[in-house]
Design an enzyme around this catalytic site. Structure first.
Site, PDB file in Angstrom:
ATOM      1  N   GLU A 465       0.807  -1.217   0.000  1.00 14.53           N
ATOM      2  CA  GLU A 465       0.000   0.000   0.000  1.00 14.53           C
ATOM      3  C   GLU A 465       0.841   1.268   0.000  1.00 14.53           C
ATOM      4  O   GLU A 465       0.770   2.098   0.906  1.00 14.53           O
ATOM      5  CB  GLU A 465      -0.970  -0.031   1.191  1.00 14.53           C
ATOM      6  CG  GLU A 465      -1.963  -1.164   1.013  1.00 14.53           C
ATOM      7  CD  GLU A 465      -2.995  -1.315   2.122  1.00 14.53           C
ATOM      8  OE1 GLU A 465      -2.661  -1.062   3.287  1.00 14.53           O
ATOM      9  OE2 GLU A 465      -4.119  -1.697   1.807  1.00 14.53           O
ATOM     10  N   GLU A 533      -4.116 -10.813   0.213  1.00 14.97           N
ATOM     11  CA  GLU A 533      -4.972 -10.747   1.396  1.00 14.97           C
ATOM     12  C   GLU A 533      -6.379 -11.122   0.968  1.00 14.97           C
ATOM     13  O   GLU A 533      -6.867 -10.642  -0.056  1.00 14.97           O
ATOM     14  CB  GLU A 533      -4.982  -9.334   2.002  1.00 14.97           C
ATOM     15  CG  GLU A 533      -3.625  -8.914   2.536  1.00 14.97           C
ATOM     16  CD  GLU A 533      -3.583  -7.476   3.051  1.00 14.97           C
ATOM     17  OE1 GLU A 533      -4.624  -6.955   3.482  1.00 14.97           O
ATOM     18  OE2 GLU A 533      -2.487  -6.885   3.013  1.00 14.97           O
TER      19      GLU A 533
HETATM   20  C1  GAL Z   1      -5.183  -4.176   3.855  1.00 13.97           C
HETATM   21  C2  GAL Z   1      -3.824  -3.910   4.428  1.00 13.97           C
HETATM   22  C3  GAL Z   1      -3.611  -4.566   5.747  1.00 13.97           C
HETATM   23  C4  GAL Z   1      -4.804  -4.341   6.636  1.00 13.97           C
HETATM   24  C5  GAL Z   1      -6.017  -4.899   5.982  1.00 13.97           C
HETATM   25  C6  GAL Z   1      -7.279  -4.668   6.758  1.00 13.97           C
HETATM   26  O1  GAL Z   1      -5.578  -3.143   3.055  1.00 13.97           O
HETATM   27  O2  GAL Z   1      -2.813  -4.297   3.560  1.00 13.97           O
HETATM   28  O3  GAL Z   1      -2.464  -4.031   6.327  1.00 13.97           O
HETATM   29  O4  GAL Z   1      -4.973  -2.983   6.822  1.00 13.97           O
HETATM   30  O5  GAL Z   1      -6.221  -4.257   4.757  1.00 13.97           O
HETATM   31  O6  GAL Z   1      -7.252  -5.212   8.005  1.00 13.97           O
HETATM   32 MG    MG Z   2      -2.551  -0.074   5.126  1.00 12.71          MG
END
Ligand code: GAL
Ligand code: MG
Length: 973
Positions: A465, A533
């Site tokens: 990010e 993720e």
């Molecule tokens: C993503 C990010 C993580 C965390 C997650 C939400 O956007 O990479 O670090 O923030 O979302 O829990």
């Molecule tokens: Mg972040």
């Protein structure tokens, strides 16, 4: 003012990433002999070397308001009595120093714009004495700082030595000219905020301090400075190639006659090839013909066993430095594993084979030590992962302690190593800014230089990010040149420019976050698709993770992903309520914070699994079984190993009772292949029949004993059938059940909102920024959270009391079309105190929900009453598809039984909390369990989804509007 650098203020300049810092190297400790190096090859055992001394332990500590306000004496004069003592490794924010942790997600904790800093910048001065032994005379003395958040300045004996950045990588300094034999003094000044904070804006606690180990080391006047091992595997030939580069350094350039002898051996010391001895080049003065003081040794190894997460086979490299007199002056040992990671078409291949990425994201976290995790903490995390079939971990969002990678090599997990670089608030601006270019490059290149020897690392990630800009392409260019053996991973590259062609220079994989199921299924790109993720585990969550895997296993190019995330990050503290508990954002009195968004793990902060782990373990199972006609199709999802280490049993369950079982004889099932075997039993005639195949490991593994269940599949052989409804006798006597009720049967359409229904503690996130689930807002706007259910729906309820004192309830509920997002349709009641045991025929054993119950097998289960498992209280404890449910008072022996009559099953929970109790509580410590048993029996219950970050409940798991009809019998046994 701090001596020498106080007026220069390097912490405020994003372009100054280091002053006088030694180049990054592979962690490696020198030992006098190969035998000692071999014995202590784990980084952790470096202290066994006579040339290394740990400086871990209690340090003197004083906190200042900013680096500018520190008087020179604070690093020169002996610390006074007023200083406190803190642990190193440790975060001062966790050690009663007056400065506390603060949690933010995207937003920075202070006003910008970059690189400006707040006036108040808590800065700790760490001091301690240390000794330099006489035996180290004539050697190069190096100080190692494992990790300092965020920047640090080093003084030895009151003199300034250097400055370093990147709180998740080590910094080393040559302090030879600063120390004396005997007593010395060290001061490390650690500023909490710096220009670098803008690129360490991860969704995490902001801490402060020296959170990794500190030690001093004595390197020889001429020594091996770095040992780079590139180990490759050729899966066609089954052979390995090892290129070892030993770099020799020291006070002065080595003279003629120095040599390095390199060997490769198995872990039990067997030589795999003839050692290679090479001369250290010394003629640096010959124009254009000098390539460095390095000795290269290459080995071609036929018949090598490769490294994979399935069989993490490691070997050892030993390098000895030999002086011109032929004496061995030092030896180093490194572990290597022979592995290839290649992208071929849209597949990521490990040793020539595709591998499913059964992954999770992991942050360093400990509830009392913060970021200072120990070797035992890391090992406990990794073993727990393996117990639940997790075989890949993304180091979100920074390089971990190097020992973490040693453990992954040893235990067997695929790793994405990620540069410590996130600029989330200034996502798209810093990545193109020249002032930040050097920090971009340093954060990726130093990670690669430190970690490149680890077999477990299958991809390098450029960060998280931080937009996508030319600074990323600079990073990518460097990494590709330095290590062509591993593909690159960077999520925003394809996020900003598209999955098909976005950011190819910076990412070899399409690695999105939280994509929808439709988008995932529609992927048609030519790069592997691995979600960096997905399935956001905040509170009661991970709905539809099995649906994702249906798509993954049936769509070319899709290879899995990393669940967000492993652990909740609650910190043990005295909460604003005065109680002790795990704090989330805002509970340290900080005004800028993002609440409980920091608690979004499969495990609680102390590694207690949340119930969703049952589904994750099932989804990530290494073997699957499906019924195909009269056969069972058994598929091996592993890449390299057959299933002979697993034993399979079958079990026939009819109407909740096991009627037959046995061993399932399974012929060899090669990796990535499927075979068919006959059904182990005849198809039963009776309704509600299930066949289960359960796989256990035959032998103990590092993470679980023999007989641990690693996979199970259940197939419905016959559907359940409704029995005829009992006829009312019309007697109308007082039923036996009514005497045991503490609260009457009521219609219920509200569930205590989950974190995915909406953020009850952070309503503005949804209302103003449109983030998170929308269901809660809609329930609140209509008043569904407070008003009786009958205000919203038509409800017809008829009770027949039978001669045996049991009650038969018939309900008809009409849900209007406007209420298309209800939490549940069902009834609730309470049983008098004393009911403490549960038995049911339905899905179990752990809590499960309509979109998270494929790993919850149908059977007859027993348990006590679940405690509320989530940091922020919310709906929990449901068991879906229950045919009957018994509530047992274990001291009186009384049993109340609920038999579902129409349809054939309902979703039932029995807890110590009403939906309202859970709804109004902001923290688990605010809950007071009731003595009564609160029962919900739902004919329909909304799925869970993952809308706290990602797709909401899929349409098919929403509660349909229209008529819901259900009947059940309540009796006392
Ligand atoms: C993503 C990010 C993580 C965390 C997650 C939400 O956007 O990479 O670090 O923030 O979302 O829990
Ligand atoms: Mg972040």
């Amino acid at each position: 003012m701090l001596p020498d650098v106080g007026s220069v203020r390097p912490w405020a300049d994003p372009g100054v990433i280091e002053l006088n810092r030694l180049p990054m190297r592979v962690p490696s400790t020198a030992f006098p002999t190969a035998a000692e190096a071999r014995k202590n090859a784990q980084v952790d055992d470096g202290d066994a070397s006579p040339w290394r001394r740990s400086l871990n332990g209690k340090w003197n500590f004083r906190l200042f308001d900013s680096p500018d306000s520190i008087p020179a004496n604070a690093v020169i004069k002996p610390p006074s009595k007023s200083w406190t003592r803190v642990n190193v490794p440790g975060n001062w924010t966790m050690q009663d120093t007056g400065d506390l942790p603060q949690y933010t997600n995207v937003q920075m904790p202070f006003d910008g714009p970059p690189p400006s800093l707040p006036d108040k910048n808590p800065t700790g001065v760490y001091r301690r004495p240390f000794k330099v032994p006489a035996s180290w005379d004539g050697r190069q003395i190096v100080l190692h700082i494992g990790g300092a958040e965020s920047t640090h300045i080093l003084y030895i004996n009151g003199r300034w030595v250097g400055y370093g950045t990147d709180s998740r990588l080590a910094s080393e300094y040559d302090i030879t000219d600063f120390v004396e034999r005997g007593d010395n003094d060290i001061a490390v000044v650690v500023s909490k905020w710096s220009a670098q904070s803008y690129v360490e804006d991860q969704d995490q606690w902001w801490m402060g301090g020296l959170h990794r180990e500190v030690f001093i080391e004595a390197r020889g006047a001429t020594h091996i400075d770095n040992v780079i091992c590139d180990a490759a595997y050729n899966h066609v030939e089954g052979s390995g190639r090892l290129d070892v580069t030993a770099m020799v350094g020291g006070f002065t350039a080595p003279t003629a006659g120095w040599r390095v002898k390199t060997r490769i051996e198995s872990l039990n010391g067997k030589q795999l090839a003839k050692p290679v001895t090479g001369k250290v080049p010394h003629a640096y003065f010959v124009p254009m013909r000098f390539f460095g003081h390095k000795v290269e040794a290459s080995f071609s190894l036929a018949d090598i066993e490769p490294w994979s997460a399935e069989s993490p086979r490691r070997y050892r490299v030993i390098c000895e430095l030999i002086d011109p007199d032929g004496q061995i002056v030092e030896a180093h040992a490194q572990f290597v594993g022979f592995r290839s990671t290649v992208i071929s078409g849209n597949e990521l291949l490990i040793n020539g084979q595709p591998a499913w990425i059964f992954g999770v994201n992991r942050h360093d976290h400990h509830p009392t030590r913060g970021k200072a995790v120990t070797l035992d903490d890391m090992r406990a995390d990794l073993l727990a992962m393996r117990r639940h079939n997790i075989t890949a971990v993304r180091c979100s969002h920074y390089p971990n302690d190097p020992r973490f990678l040693d453990l992954c090599d040893e235990i067997g997990l695929y790793v994405i190593d990620e540069a410590n670089l996130e600029a989330h608030q200034y996502n798209t601006s810093l990545c193109n800014a020249p002032a930040w270019r050097s920090t971009w490059l340093a954060r990726a290149s130093r990670m690669v230089e430190r970690d490149r020897n680890h077999a477990s690392i299958i991809m390098w990630s450029l960060g998280n990010e931080a937009g996508y800009g030319r600074n990323h392409d600079a990073q990518a260019g460097w990494v590709r040149h330095a290590d062509p053996s591993r593909p690159l991973h960077y999520e925003p590259a394809s996020f900003h420019d598209g999955w098909l062609d976005g950011g190819r220079h910076a990412s070899d994989v399409v690695c999105p976050m939280y994509p929808t199921h439709e988008d995932t299924a529609a992927y048609s790109g030519d790069r592997p698709f691995i979600m960096c993720e997905y399935s956001h585990a905040m509170g009661n969550s991970n709905g539809s993770i099995a649906d994702y895997w249906d798509t993954i296993t049936s769509t070319p190019g899709l290879q899995g992903g990393f669940i967000w995330e492993w652990k909740d990050h609650g910190l043990l503290a005295t909460l604003p309520s005065g109680k002790k508990g795990y704090a989330y954002g805002g509970q340290f009195g900080e005004l800028i914070h993002d609440g409980n968004f920091v608690a979004d793990g499969l495990m609680s902060a102390d590694l207690t699994p949340h119930p969703a782990i049952q589904e994750v373990e099932w989804v990530y199972r290494p073997v699957t079984v499906e019924k195909k006609g009269t056969k069972l199709s058994i598929a091996n999802r592993r890449s390299f190993t057959d299933l002979s280490d697993l034993a399979a049993r079958w079990q026939l369950n009819i109407g909740g009772l096991v009627t037959a079982s046995g061993t399932l004889d399974v012929p060899t099932v090669a990796p990535h292949s499927a075979i068919k075997v006959a059904l182990p039993c005849a198809l039963p005639e009776d309704p509600d029949a299930h066949l289960s195949i359960v796989w256990t490991q035959r032998a103990a593994t590092a993470w679980a004993p023999a007989d641990k269940v690693v996979a199970s599949d259940q197939m419905q052989l016959r559907a359940p059938k409704s029995a005829p409804l009992p006829k009312s006798t019309g007697i109308g006597a007082r039923s036996a059940v009514s005497k045991l009720l503490a609260a009457p049967i009521e219609l219920s359409i509200f569930r205590a909102p989950t974190d995915n229904d909406g953020y009850k503690l952070m309503p503005d996130m949804t209302k103003q920024h449109g983030i998170g689930g929308k269901a809660l807002t809609s329930w609140q706007e209509r008043g569904i959270d407070y008003n009786p259910a009958e205000t919203f729906v038509d409800h017809n309820h008829r009770v027949d009391v039978l001669a045996d004192g049991s009650e038969v309830h018939h309900h008809v509920v009409e849900v209007p079309d406007s209420l298309d997002d209800l939490g549940r349709v069902g009834v609730s009641f309470q049983l008098k105190s004393g009911f403490d045991q549960l038995r049911w025929f339905g899905r179990g054993q752990l809590e499960n929900y309509p979109d998270r119950n494929r790993g919850a097998m149908v059977g007859t289960w027993e348990s006590g009453v679940d405690p509320e498992p989530y940091l922020v209280p919310q709906e929990f404890g449901l068991r879906t598809d229950c045919r009957w449910f018994e509530f047992v008072n274990s001291s009186s022996g009384a049993v109340v039984r609920l038999d579902v009559l129409r349809p054939t099953s309902m979703h039932i929970s029995a807890t110590r909390f009403t939906a309202a109790d859970l709804y109004v509580a902001g923290h688990e410590t605010d809950l007071a369990p009731r003595k009564t048993l609160v029962v919900h029996a739902d004919v329909a219950h909304r799925g869970i989804g993952t809308a706290s970050c990602g797709p909401d409940v899929l349409d098919r798991y929403e509660i349909p509007t229209g008529r819901h009809t259900f009947s059940y019998r309540l009796s006392v046994k």
